[in-house]
Scaffold this motif. Structure first.
Motif, PDB file in Angstrom:
ATOM      1  N   VAL A  51       0.825  -1.208   0.000  1.00 21.82           N
ATOM      2  CA  VAL A  51       0.000   0.000   0.000  1.00 21.82           C
ATOM      3  C   VAL A  51       0.856   1.254   0.000  1.00 21.82           C
ATOM      4  O   VAL A  51       0.309   2.364  -0.033  1.00 21.82           O
ATOM      5  CB  VAL A  51      -0.974   0.002   1.194  1.00 21.82           C
ATOM      6  CG1 VAL A  51      -1.899  -1.201   1.122  1.00 21.82           C
ATOM      7  CG2 VAL A  51      -0.229   0.023   2.519  1.00 21.82           C
ATOM      8  N   ARG A 100     -12.665   4.073 -10.027  1.00 18.09           N
ATOM      9  CA  ARG A 100     -13.122   3.112  -9.032  1.00 18.09           C
ATOM     10  C   ARG A 100     -11.872   2.622  -8.302  1.00 18.09           C
ATOM     11  O   ARG A 100     -11.068   1.912  -8.861  1.00 18.09           O
ATOM     12  CB  ARG A 100     -13.845   1.966  -9.722  1.00 18.09           C
ATOM     13  CG  ARG A 100     -15.095   2.410 -10.462  1.00 18.09           C
ATOM     14  CD  ARG A 100     -15.710   1.252 -11.193  1.00 18.09           C
ATOM     15  NE  ARG A 100     -14.930   0.895 -12.364  1.00 18.09           N
ATOM     16  CZ  ARG A 100     -15.237   1.291 -13.595  1.00 18.09           C
ATOM     17  NH1 ARG A 100     -16.266   2.072 -13.803  1.00 18.09           N
ATOM     18  NH2 ARG A 100     -14.491   0.913 -14.614  1.00 18.09           N
ATOM     19  N   ASP A 102     -11.004   0.463  -6.252  1.00 15.87           N
ATOM     20  CA  ASP A 102     -10.612  -0.923  -6.021  1.00 15.87           C
ATOM     21  C   ASP A 102     -10.611  -1.762  -7.285  1.00 15.87           C
ATOM     22  O   ASP A 102     -10.445  -2.971  -7.224  1.00 15.87           O
ATOM     23  CB  ASP A 102     -11.510  -1.558  -4.969  1.00 15.87           C
ATOM     24  CG  ASP A 102     -12.973  -1.457  -5.327  1.00 15.87           C
ATOM     25  OD1 ASP A 102     -13.803  -1.988  -4.560  1.00 15.87           O
ATOM     26  OD2 ASP A 102     -13.299  -0.854  -6.367  1.00 15.87           O
ATOM     27  N   GLU A 103     -10.750  -1.125  -8.466  1.00 11.45           N
ATOM     28  CA  GLU A 103     -10.684  -1.903  -9.694  1.00 11.45           C
ATOM     29  C   GLU A 103      -9.224  -2.226 -10.000  1.00 11.45           C
ATOM     30  O   GLU A 103      -8.360  -1.340  -9.995  1.00 11.45           O
ATOM     31  CB  GLU A 103     -11.297  -1.135 -10.856  1.00 11.45           C
ATOM     32  CG  GLU A 103     -11.337  -1.945 -12.152  1.00 11.45           C
ATOM     33  CD  GLU A 103     -12.050  -1.217 -13.278  1.00 11.45           C
ATOM     34  OE1 GLU A 103     -12.390  -0.028 -13.108  1.00 11.45           O
ATOM     35  OE2 GLU A 103     -12.254  -1.846 -14.336  1.00 11.45           O
ATOM     36  N   ALA A 104      -8.953  -3.485 -10.281  1.00  6.49           N
ATOM     37  CA  ALA A 104      -7.577  -3.945 -10.507  1.00  6.49           C
ATOM     38  C   ALA A 104      -7.251  -3.967 -11.990  1.00  6.49           C
ATOM     39  O   ALA A 104      -8.087  -4.352 -12.810  1.00  6.49           O
ATOM     40  CB  ALA A 104      -7.393  -5.343  -9.923  1.00  6.49           C
ATOM     41  N   PHE A 105      -6.013  -3.556 -12.305  1.00  7.90           N
ATOM     42  CA  PHE A 105      -5.512  -3.592 -13.668  1.00  7.90           C
ATOM     43  C   PHE A 105      -4.181  -4.345 -13.667  1.00  7.90           C
ATOM     44  O   PHE A 105      -3.361  -4.166 -12.768  1.00  7.90           O
ATOM     45  CB  PHE A 105      -5.300  -2.170 -14.205  1.00  7.90           C
ATOM     46  CG  PHE A 105      -6.571  -1.381 -14.296  1.00  7.90           C
ATOM     47  CD1 PHE A 105      -7.013  -0.628 -13.218  1.00  7.90           C
ATOM     48  CD2 PHE A 105      -7.340  -1.403 -15.448  1.00  7.90           C
ATOM     49  CE1 PHE A 105      -8.195   0.092 -13.283  1.00  7.90           C
ATOM     50  CE2 PHE A 105      -8.521  -0.686 -15.528  1.00  7.90           C
ATOM     51  CZ  PHE A 105      -8.950   0.056 -14.447  1.00  7.90           C
TER      52      PHE A 105
ATOM     53  N   ASN B  31     -16.844  -5.351  -4.516  1.00  4.20           N
ATOM     54  CA  ASN B  31     -16.009  -5.306  -5.705  1.00  4.20           C
ATOM     55  C   ASN B  31     -16.200  -6.620  -6.445  1.00  4.20           C
ATOM     56  O   ASN B  31     -16.041  -7.693  -5.847  1.00  4.20           O
ATOM     57  CB  ASN B  31     -14.532  -5.117  -5.325  1.00  4.20           C
ATOM     58  CG  ASN B  31     -13.614  -5.126  -6.528  1.00  4.20           C
ATOM     59  OD1 ASN B  31     -14.047  -5.172  -7.667  1.00  4.20           O
ATOM     60  ND2 ASN B  31     -12.317  -5.073  -6.283  1.00  4.20           N
ATOM     61  N   GLN B  33     -15.223  -8.125 -10.431  1.00  6.30           N
ATOM     62  CA  GLN B  33     -14.697  -7.862 -11.753  1.00  6.30           C
ATOM     63  C   GLN B  33     -14.728  -9.136 -12.589  1.00  6.30           C
ATOM     64  O   GLN B  33     -14.506 -10.230 -12.076  1.00  6.30           O
ATOM     65  CB  GLN B  33     -13.235  -7.364 -11.676  1.00  6.30           C
ATOM     66  CG  GLN B  33     -13.095  -5.985 -11.051  1.00  6.30           C
ATOM     67  CD  GLN B  33     -11.661  -5.488 -11.093  1.00  6.30           C
ATOM     68  OE1 GLN B  33     -11.016  -5.292 -10.079  1.00  6.30           O
ATOM     69  NE2 GLN B  33     -11.161  -5.270 -12.303  1.00  6.30           N
ATOM     70  N   ASN B  45      -9.537  -6.375 -18.562  1.00  5.65           N
ATOM     71  CA  ASN B  45     -10.725  -6.007 -17.783  1.00  5.65           C
ATOM     72  C   ASN B  45     -11.951  -5.969 -18.688  1.00  5.65           C
ATOM     73  O   ASN B  45     -11.959  -5.279 -19.703  1.00  5.65           O
ATOM     74  CB  ASN B  45     -10.533  -4.634 -17.153  1.00  5.65           C
ATOM     75  CG  ASN B  45      -9.484  -4.634 -16.062  1.00  5.65           C
ATOM     76  OD1 ASN B  45      -8.412  -5.202 -16.229  1.00  5.65           O
ATOM     77  ND2 ASN B  45      -9.787  -3.987 -14.960  1.00  5.65           N
ATOM     78  N   TYR B  48     -16.331  -3.992 -14.327  1.00  4.29           N
ATOM     79  CA  TYR B  48     -16.296  -3.764 -12.886  1.00  4.29           C
ATOM     80  C   TYR B  48     -17.758  -3.636 -12.482  1.00  4.29           C
ATOM     81  O   TYR B  48     -18.419  -2.655 -12.838  1.00  4.29           O
ATOM     82  CB  TYR B  48     -15.522  -2.491 -12.561  1.00  4.29           C
ATOM     83  CG  TYR B  48     -15.580  -2.092 -11.108  1.00  4.29           C
ATOM     84  CD1 TYR B  48     -16.530  -1.181 -10.651  1.00  4.29           C
ATOM     85  CD2 TYR B  48     -14.687  -2.617 -10.197  1.00  4.29           C
ATOM     86  CE1 TYR B  48     -16.576  -0.805  -9.329  1.00  4.29           C
ATOM     87  CE2 TYR B  48     -14.731  -2.251  -8.866  1.00  4.29           C
ATOM     88  CZ  TYR B  48     -15.680  -1.347  -8.430  1.00  4.29           C
ATOM     89  OH  TYR B  48     -15.725  -0.982  -7.123  1.00  4.29           O
ATOM     90  N   LEU B  98      -8.260  -9.446  -4.147  1.00  3.90           N
ATOM     91  CA  LEU B  98      -9.311 -10.062  -4.938  1.00  3.90           C
ATOM     92  C   LEU B  98      -9.271 -11.572  -4.721  1.00  3.90           C
ATOM     93  O   LEU B  98      -8.209 -12.185  -4.731  1.00  3.90           O
ATOM     94  CB  LEU B  98      -9.102  -9.771  -6.419  1.00  3.90           C
ATOM     95  CG  LEU B  98      -9.424  -8.352  -6.895  1.00  3.90           C
ATOM     96  CD1 LEU B  98      -9.024  -8.183  -8.353  1.00  3.90           C
ATOM     97  CD2 LEU B  98     -10.905  -8.054  -6.719  1.00  3.90           C
TER      98      LEU B  98
END
Lengths: 115, 110
Positions: A51, A100, A102-105, B31, B33, B45, B48, B98
């Motif tokens: 973090v 967003r 908490d959206e993961a990439f 969350n 995805q 992705n 979401y 996740l």
């Protein structure tokens, strides 16, 4: 826009050799960073997350370590690779508060084969 | 912790067919995805979607959070849709991580 870079794309290393995989994120600040491994088959296993600079949480005790020397840089390392370290390693980030958070990439991944 | 189950594990379609992929999860989430992993391994992705319905071209997704499931619809499938589709979820107590399903492997034949 934000991008994530991960290298190398493929790597073949002998047993007992060291490892260093690097991941960098552009276009954002203070991201949460993650290392995942995908073994043969399909499941993704979270290895480490961070973090902030110097803050590393380990999910699974193993032959690997992670470091975050800069805000947008995440490094996965090993001093001595084992055959069982073979797999597909993926770096990811979250934390774009403008969208967003908490959206993961994900990066493109590194396919590691230990021989 | 949260458990995520995807079904079916494998799916074979003829080009042009429609399909529905399902993701069940065992606890409340904030969350969710959907990802497509292409043959080169990259995770792309798709949606979401912790709740509600979204559409993007031939793909759409619906999450019914109160009933703890999400559906991914693929219409008029193309060979480029082949790959593995993953559902991943997170919740308030675990939001940095996740939790992943095992995926649905889709093969679209010409």
């Amino acid at each position: 826009s934000q991008t994530i870079h991960q290298w190398p794309a493929t790597l073949v290393q002998p047993v007992g050799s060291p490892l260093s995989l690097e991941c960098t994120v552009e276009g954002t600040s203070n991201p949460n960073l993650y290392w995942y491994r995908q073994a043969a088959g399909r499941g993704l296993q979270l290895l480490f997350y961070s973090v902030g600079i110097g803050q590393i949480s380990s999910e699974v005790p193993q032959n690997l370590s992670a470091s975050r020397p800069q805000d947008r840089q995440f490094i996965l390392s090993s001093k001595k690779l084992l055959l069982s370290d073979s797999g597909f390693y993926l770096c990811a980030w979250t934390g774009d508060r403008a969208r967003r958070g908490d959206e993961a990439f994900f990066g493109q991944g590194t396919r590691l084969t230990v021989v | 912790g949260i458990q995520v189950e995807q079904s079916p594990p494998d799916l074979i379609l003829q080009e042009g067919a429609n399909s529905t992929l399902r993701c069940n999860f065992s606890d409340s989430v904030n969350n969710l995805q959907w990802f497509h992993q292409n043959p080169w391994g990259q995770l792309i992705n798709l949606f979401y979607i912790p709740s509600g319905t979204k559409q993007n071209g031939r793909l759409s997704a619906t999450t019914v959070a109160t009933e703890r499931y999400s559906l991914l619809y693929i219409s008029s499938s193309q060979t480029t849709d082949s790959g593995v589709y993953f559902c991943a979820v997170g919740n308030a107590g675990n939001n940095r991580k996740l939790i992943w399903g095992l995926g649905t492997s889709l093969a679209v034949n010409p």
